[in-house]
Design a protein around this motif. Structure first.
Motif, PDB file in Angstrom:
ATOM      1  N   LEU A  46     -37.645  59.969 -36.972  1.00 33.39           N
ATOM      2  CA  LEU A  46     -36.307  60.494 -37.636  1.00 33.39           C
ATOM      3  C   LEU A  46     -35.120  59.868 -36.660  1.00 33.39           C
ATOM      4  O   LEU A  46     -34.171  60.250 -37.165  1.00 33.39           O
ATOM      5  CB  LEU A  46     -36.713  62.091 -37.594  1.00 33.39           C
ATOM      6  N   GLU A  47     -35.466  59.644 -35.386  1.00 28.69           N
ATOM      7  CA  GLU A  47     -34.240  59.474 -34.683  1.00 28.69           C
ATOM      8  C   GLU A  47     -33.244  58.507 -35.239  1.00 28.69           C
ATOM      9  O   GLU A  47     -32.103  58.729 -35.082  1.00 28.69           O
ATOM     10  CB  GLU A  47     -34.753  59.069 -33.407  1.00 28.69           C
ATOM     11  N   GLU A  48     -33.965  57.430 -35.764  1.00 22.36           N
ATOM     12  CA  GLU A  48     -32.877  56.590 -36.503  1.00 22.36           C
ATOM     13  C   GLU A  48     -33.056  56.538 -38.123  1.00 22.36           C
ATOM     14  O   GLU A  48     -33.869  56.105 -38.414  1.00 22.36           O
ATOM     15  CB  GLU A  48     -33.339  55.143 -36.270  1.00 22.36           C
ATOM     16  N   PRO A  49     -32.047  57.475 -38.571  1.00 21.88           N
ATOM     17  CA  PRO A  49     -32.480  57.851 -40.143  1.00 21.88           C
ATOM     18  C   PRO A  49     -32.195  56.923 -41.058  1.00 21.88           C
ATOM     19  O   PRO A  49     -32.694  57.086 -42.096  1.00 21.88           O
ATOM     20  CB  PRO A  49     -31.575  59.053 -40.109  1.00 21.88           C
ATOM     21  N   PHE A  50     -31.241  55.777 -40.629  1.00 22.03           N
ATOM     22  CA  PHE A  50     -30.857  55.130 -41.652  1.00 22.03           C
ATOM     23  C   PHE A  50     -31.805  54.069 -42.546  1.00 22.03           C
ATOM     24  O   PHE A  50     -31.627  53.478 -43.462  1.00 22.03           O
ATOM     25  CB  PHE A  50     -29.497  54.124 -41.369  1.00 22.03           C
ATOM     26  N   SER A  51     -32.814  53.935 -41.623  1.00 23.95           N
ATOM     27  CA  SER A  51     -33.792  53.056 -42.194  1.00 23.95           C
ATOM     28  C   SER A  51     -34.848  53.866 -43.268  1.00 23.95           C
ATOM     29  O   SER A  51     -35.807  53.303 -43.780  1.00 23.95           O
ATOM     30  CB  SER A  51     -34.634  52.319 -41.082  1.00 23.95           C
ATOM     31  N   ILE A  52     -34.892  55.076 -43.163  1.00 29.43           N
ATOM     32  CA  ILE A  52     -35.801  55.786 -43.899  1.00 29.43           C
ATOM     33  C   ILE A  52     -34.871  56.711 -44.950  1.00 29.43           C
ATOM     34  O   ILE A  52     -35.541  57.137 -45.967  1.00 29.43           O
ATOM     35  CB  ILE A  52     -36.477  56.887 -43.081  1.00 29.43           C
ATOM     36  N   LEU A  53     -33.461  57.026 -44.812  1.00 34.22           N
ATOM     37  CA  LEU A  53     -32.792  57.682 -45.894  1.00 34.22           C
ATOM     38  C   LEU A  53     -32.647  56.611 -47.012  1.00 34.22           C
ATOM     39  O   LEU A  53     -32.494  55.187 -46.984  1.00 34.22           O
ATOM     40  CB  LEU A  53     -31.452  58.057 -45.440  1.00 34.22           C
ATOM     41  N   PRO A  54     -32.717  57.381 -48.332  1.00 34.27           N
ATOM     42  CA  PRO A  54     -32.680  56.443 -49.459  1.00 34.27           C
ATOM     43  C   PRO A  54     -31.337  55.920 -49.779  1.00 34.27           C
ATOM     44  O   PRO A  54     -30.621  56.467 -50.748  1.00 34.27           O
ATOM     45  CB  PRO A  54     -33.082  57.398 -50.514  1.00 34.27           C
ATOM     46  N   MET A  55     -30.581  55.254 -48.886  1.00 38.13           N
ATOM     47  CA  MET A  55     -29.229  54.600 -49.376  1.00 38.13           C
ATOM     48  C   MET A  55     -29.024  53.836 -50.297  1.00 38.13           C
ATOM     49  O   MET A  55     -28.131  53.680 -51.082  1.00 38.13           O
ATOM     50  CB  MET A  55     -28.886  53.864 -48.021  1.00 38.13           C
ATOM     51  N   GLY A  56     -30.031  53.108 -50.747  1.00 35.72           N
ATOM     52  CA  GLY A  56     -30.201  52.219 -52.118  1.00 35.72           C
ATOM     53  C   GLY A  56     -29.866  53.343 -53.258  1.00 35.72           C
ATOM     54  O   GLY A  56     -29.025  52.893 -54.006  1.00 35.72           O
ATOM     55  N   PRO A  57     -30.652  54.210 -53.436  1.00 38.25           N
ATOM     56  CA  PRO A  57     -30.399  55.339 -54.411  1.00 38.25           C
ATOM     57  C   PRO A  57     -29.259  55.968 -54.374  1.00 38.25           C
ATOM     58  O   PRO A  57     -28.489  56.320 -55.330  1.00 38.25           O
ATOM     59  CB  PRO A  57     -31.492  56.136 -54.418  1.00 38.25           C
ATOM     60  N   TYR A  58     -28.768  56.192 -53.043  1.00 39.75           N
ATOM     61  CA  TYR A  58     -27.175  56.933 -52.938  1.00 39.75           C
ATOM     62  C   TYR A  58     -26.349  55.846 -53.636  1.00 39.75           C
ATOM     63  O   TYR A  58     -25.252  56.270 -54.284  1.00 39.75           O
ATOM     64  CB  TYR A  58     -27.082  56.739 -51.515  1.00 39.75           C
ATOM     65  N   ALA A  59     -26.250  54.782 -53.227  1.00 40.71           N
ATOM     66  CA  ALA A  59     -25.271  53.552 -53.746  1.00 40.71           C
ATOM     67  C   ALA A  59     -25.414  53.577 -55.261  1.00 40.71           C
ATOM     68  O   ALA A  59     -24.349  53.193 -55.871  1.00 40.71           O
ATOM     69  CB  ALA A  59     -25.603  52.325 -53.092  1.00 40.71           C
ATOM     70  N   ASP A  60     -26.795  53.296 -55.634  1.00 41.00           N
ATOM     71  CA  ASP A  60     -26.821  53.463 -57.165  1.00 41.00           C
ATOM     72  C   ASP A  60     -26.364  54.497 -58.056  1.00 41.00           C
ATOM     73  O   ASP A  60     -25.619  54.407 -59.037  1.00 41.00           O
ATOM     74  CB  ASP A  60     -28.262  53.224 -57.683  1.00 41.00           C
ATOM     75  N   THR A  61     -26.213  55.720 -57.461  1.00 43.17           N
ATOM     76  CA  THR A  61     -25.918  56.880 -58.034  1.00 43.17           C
ATOM     77  C   THR A  61     -24.423  56.695 -58.040  1.00 43.17           C
ATOM     78  O   THR A  61     -23.734  57.009 -58.967  1.00 43.17           O
ATOM     79  CB  THR A  61     -26.199  58.256 -57.185  1.00 43.17           C
ATOM     80  N   CYS A  62     -23.788  56.364 -57.042  1.00 46.80           N
ATOM     81  CA  CYS A  62     -22.235  56.127 -56.974  1.00 46.80           C
ATOM     82  C   CYS A  62     -21.859  55.290 -57.958  1.00 46.80           C
ATOM     83  O   CYS A  62     -21.009  55.402 -58.732  1.00 46.80           O
ATOM     84  CB  CYS A  62     -21.793  55.564 -55.513  1.00 46.80           C
TER      85      CYS A  62
END
Length: 343
Positions: A318-334
């Motif tokens: 959890l300490e480095e969150p960007f490798s586990i957060l769904p940034m791709g789906p965030y971008a797709d939603t945008c």
């Protein structure tokens, strides 16, 4: 504009790691980069998460757990030490044993260290999640303003479409910015492939030439707003959204580049490992004194080490969150939201 791809959260991990590297660390990084790791929940997912058999399902999938895979080597070493402690106890060589009260006194301190570590890591994950959510909201707002405020002239329509393209490209550039760099799992080829259906070839070329892609997109959006001769209130509102994008980048970079103090993490790890390594010798002696088989030490130590090391491993992930957060789906939603404004 093209529909968003469902593959955008795939991470070309072999570009950052040796594909022939089958070490536990490499396997863990590939797992963290997999699309299934970065989940976005919908109603059916919540139904499954709160189903009546969720606890049994969690127990059944322990061997498949990535957390278990990460700590299996440490647990194995501790079990081997426990076997050695049992053998020494059987031969009366218990000179390494310390009274169990010593470990009982140290347990509250160890618990506090682990709890503080886990809470700090979760706070970083939650902070990153909130920042990305704010970025999505600002993207929607900027796209809405572009549709509503740019003039209906041919030049205004061209500027509006450019603005919409850059709004869609923004979250993808942020994803690559946070997951790229030396040893990262995102690179220029990945970003170029993702943006091929959004920006024009010339726009992509200019973007890739920039050393800070999110800032380049923000500058382009600023110039488009200036060229559009928007009303003063619209210019102010649009600039506020672009400034908020800058805050998003700064917040994400702060989390990415400033870990929990290394001395705190190392102290927690050392305390935990020393406590687990020393515990079998004392527990074997106490079990024998209580009249039980000395081999009862093994399941107790195995379970204890699994639980404590699992908590520590979760905190590390959890300490480095960007490798586990769904940034791709965030971008797709945008991207899909912006496309929806043209309907």
């Amino acid at each position: 504009m093209a529909a968003a791809s469902s593959e955008t959260d795939k991470c070309p991990i072999d570009k950052g790691l040796d594909p022939n590297d089958n070490s536990l660390d490499a396997q863990a990084e590939r797992y963290r980069a997999s699309p299934t790791r970065r989940t976005v929940f919908f109603y059916n997912d919540w139904r499954r998460a709160r189903s009546t058999n969720r606890l049994w399902r969690a127990m059944r999938t322990i061997p498949e757990s990535q957390v278990f895979g990460q700590i299996v080597s440490e647990c194995s070493v501790i079990v081997l030490i426990s076997i050695a402690a049992c053998l020494l106890q059987l031969h009366g060589l218990n000179w390494l044993a310390v009274n169990l009260s010593f470990f009982s006194m140290g347990l509250p301190c160890l618990s506090l260290l682990i709890v503080f570590r886990t809470n700090s890591s979760y706070a970083r994950w939650d902070d990153a999640r909130r920042i990305l959510g704010a970025s999505l909201n600002r993207s929607r707002d900027a796209a809405r303003q572009a549709v509503g405020w740019f003039p209906k002239t041919p030049q205004g329509q061209i500027l509006k479409e450019r603005m919409m393209r850059y709004v869609q490209a923004w979250p993808y550039s942020l994803k690559c910015h946070l997951r790229g760099g030396p040893g990262g799992c995102e690179d220029d080829d990945n970003l170029k492939e993702t943006l091929a259906g959004i920006l024009t070839p010339d726009e992509i070329t200019l973007l890739l030439q920039s050393s800070h892609r999110p800032m380049h997109i923000m500058q382009c959006m600023t110039e488009i707003g200036r060229e559009g001769n928007l009303p003063i209130p619209a210019q102010i509102n649009l600039d506020q959204n672009i400034a908020a994008f800058s805050d998003v980048v700064g917040g994400c970079e702060r989390i990415l580049r400033t870990p929990i103090p290394l001395s705190y993490k190392r102290m927690t790890d050392r305390f935990l490992m020393l406590w687990l390594i020393g515990l079998p010798f004392s527990l074997a002696m106490e079990v024998t004194k209580a009249g039980f088989s000395v081999w009862m030490t093994l399941p107790v130590i195995s379970l204890t080490s699994f639980l404590l090391l699992s908590i520590e491993e979760i905190a590390t992930q959890l300490e480095e969150p960007f490798s586990i957060l769904p940034m791709g789906p965030y971008a797709d939603t945008c991207r899909n939201n912006v496309d929806g404004l043209f309907v």
